[in-house]
Design an enzyme around this catalytic site. Structure first.
Site, PDB file in Angstrom:
ATOM      1  CB  CYS A  47      -9.455   4.821   0.495  1.00  0.00           C
ATOM      2  SG  CYS A  47      -7.810   5.318   1.054  1.00  0.00           S
ATOM      3  CB  THR A  48      -6.593   0.070   2.273  1.00  0.00           C
ATOM      4  OG1 THR A  48      -5.513   0.829   1.719  1.00  0.00           O
ATOM      5  CG2 THR A  48      -7.051  -0.954   1.266  1.00  0.00           C
ATOM      6  CG  HIS A  49      -4.996   5.276   4.337  1.00  0.00           C
ATOM      7  ND1 HIS A  49      -4.441   4.683   3.234  1.00  0.00           N
ATOM      8  CD2 HIS A  49      -3.969   5.761   5.079  1.00  0.00           C
ATOM      9  CE1 HIS A  49      -3.123   4.816   3.300  1.00  0.00           C
ATOM     10  NE2 HIS A  49      -2.818   5.459   4.403  1.00  0.00           N
ATOM     11  CG  ASP A  60      -1.760   1.245   1.374  1.00  0.00           C
ATOM     12  OD1 ASP A  60      -2.354   1.656   0.356  1.00  0.00           O
ATOM     13  OD2 ASP A  60      -1.844   1.840   2.465  1.00  0.00           O
ATOM     14  CB  SER A  61       0.242   4.776  -0.657  1.00  0.00           C
ATOM     15  OG  SER A  61      -0.947   4.872   0.107  1.00  0.00           O
ATOM     16  CB  CYS A 107      -3.113   0.662  -2.394  1.00  0.00           C
ATOM     17  SG  CYS A 107      -3.228   2.392  -2.862  1.00  0.00           S
ATOM     18  CG  ASN A 108      -9.526   0.748  -2.615  1.00  0.00           C
ATOM     19  OD1 ASN A 108     -10.439   0.050  -3.020  1.00  0.00           O
ATOM     20  ND2 ASN A 108      -9.157   0.754  -1.349  1.00  0.00           N
ATOM     21  CB  THR A 109      -4.866   4.874  -5.285  1.00  0.00           C
ATOM     22  OG1 THR A 109      -5.682   5.443  -4.246  1.00  0.00           O
ATOM     23  CG2 THR A 109      -4.508   5.936  -6.290  1.00  0.00           C
ATOM     24  CD  GLU A 149      -0.480   7.195   6.265  1.00  0.00           C
ATOM     25  OE1 GLU A 149       0.554   7.402   6.914  1.00  0.00           O
ATOM     26  OE2 GLU A 149      -0.729   6.109   5.718  1.00  0.00           O
ATOM     27  CE1 TYR A 155       2.611   5.273  -3.572  1.00  0.00           C
ATOM     28  CE2 TYR A 155       1.355   3.394  -4.375  1.00  0.00           C
ATOM     29  CZ  TYR A 155       2.550   3.930  -3.919  1.00  0.00           C
ATOM     30  OH  TYR A 155       3.660   3.124  -3.819  1.00  0.00           O
ATOM     31  N   GLY A 156      -3.049   8.804  -3.836  1.00  0.00           N
ATOM     32  CA  GLY A 156      -4.386   9.185  -4.309  1.00  0.00           C
ATOM     33  C   GLY A 156      -4.467  10.503  -5.039  1.00  0.00           C
TER      34      GLY A 156
HETATM   35  N1  DGL Z   1      -4.719   3.527   0.836  1.00  0.00           N
HETATM   36  C1  DGL Z   1      -4.791   3.990  -0.502  1.00  0.00           C
HETATM   37  C2  DGL Z   1      -6.063   3.519  -1.183  1.00  0.00           C
HETATM   38  O1  DGL Z   1      -6.600   2.541  -0.817  1.00  0.00           O
HETATM   39  C3  DGL Z   1      -4.693   5.449  -0.758  1.00  0.00           C
HETATM   40  C4  DGL Z   1      -4.054   6.382   0.159  1.00  0.00           C
HETATM   41  C5  DGL Z   1      -3.220   7.337  -0.647  1.00  0.00           C
HETATM   42  O2  DGL Z   1      -3.741   8.321  -1.175  1.00  0.00           O
HETATM   43  O3  DGL Z   1      -2.047   7.037  -0.765  1.00  0.00           O
HETATM   44  O4  DGL Z   1      -6.523   4.112  -2.113  1.00  0.00           O
END
Ligand code: DGL
Length: 279
Positions: free
Chosen positions: A196-198, A12-13, A75-77, A155, A44-45
């Site tokens: 988003c996994t966050h 993931d990011s 990570c979804n992105t 975060e 990453y998003g």
């Molecule tokens: N956790 C990442 C996701 O699932 C994105 C967080 C990011 O923007 O890096 O999309």
């Protein structure tokens, strides 16, 4: 994939993907898991698709050098932007993303066929969730919106309280407000996908804002289940009873990763246990 390869790689990011790692750990306790959080380049998003593809290939490259039998894009992105590139680059290594399992969980949970998705800008702009949901159930109305501040809050380890709630209201209330021109009693949006996994660490606050009639769905559990099924189908499950090892890598800030990551992983992470790698 070598028959002797042992590990499931997960990236993931940042720390968000630890929600997926936690689900994998619970479901597959005998497996060796290696997690990489690309904390140096997070988020990453908000980056371009090209950058996310490049970063994802680099992250996977580091993991691929560590005896992988399976790769999970937690990570979804990165799943939205780079899944095909990763599959091409690392074939025959099986690669799974979190997006399709998330879409499947959403469709299974919705009765009204109105689904709200919150994700990063990158995920929403590419239309990946909209597409994945439509593919599973054509005709579902999907309202997808970017909520980048949730990534920052997660975060930062801010998962509740007045500030988090105010931001959640600002993002979520418009998605669940009665729609203009619609008759009373029209089917309401009944599922909120945490795309988003966050986001799962903010679920308690989000649920309060959207109310008890909306089901919150995230892809951690469904992704872990899909990984277990595929490993079984490929005869790649570890046969001895373990327990498996969990290795944690990050590209920056072991102390921070350990502190914030513990909340996501649901277990205490020691800073000495986080290996810093350069991509
Ligand atoms: N956790 C990442 C996701 O699932 C994105 C967080 C990011 O923007 O890096 O999309």
């Amino acid at each position: 994939v070598k028959k002797t390869a042992r590990s499931i790689g997960v990236f993931d990011s940042g720390v968000g993907g630890l929600t997926v790692l936690r689900a994998l750990r619970a479901l597959l306790p005998a497996e060796d898991l290696i997690y990489l959080g690309d904390t140096a380049r997070l988020p990453y998003g908000t980056k371009s698709r090209e950058s996310v593809v490049r970063y994802s290939l680099h992250a996977a490259e580091v993991l691929a050098q560590r005896d992988l039998k399976y790769l999970v894009v937690a990570c979804n992105t990165a799943s939205a932007a780079a899944l095909h590139a990763l599959r091409d680059r690392f074939a025959p290594l099986p690669v799974i993303g979190v997006l399709e399992p998330g879409a499947r969980a959403a469709v299974a949970a919705s009765r009204s066929n109105r689904i709200a998705v919150i994700a990063t800008e990158g995920t929403v702009q590419g239309g990946a969730y909209q597409e994945a949901i439509q593919l599973l159930r054509p005709g579902v109305a999907v309202d997808a919106r970017a909520c980048p501040l949730f990534v920052a809050l997660a975060e930062e380890g801010w998962t509740d309280g007045a500030i988090v709630e105010a931001i959640a209201r600002r993002y979520l209330e418009p998605m669940f407000a009665p729609r203009a021109g619609e008759r009373a009693g029209a089917a309401a949006t009944d599922v909120l996908v945490l795309g988003c996994t966050h986001f799962p660490v903010l679920a308690g606050c989000m649920q309060r804002v959207v109310g008890p009639l909306v089901t919150l769905v995230d892809s951690a559990g469904t992704t872990a289940r899909a990984v277990a099924d595929q490993l079984a189908a490929l005869a790649l499950l570890r046969s001895d009873s373990g327990p498996g090892r969990t290795s944690l890598l990050a590209t920056d800030g072991a102390a921070r990763f350990a502190r914030i990551g513990s909340q996501f992983f649901g277990e205490k992470i020691a800073p000495e246990g986080v290996e810093i790698v350069d991509l």
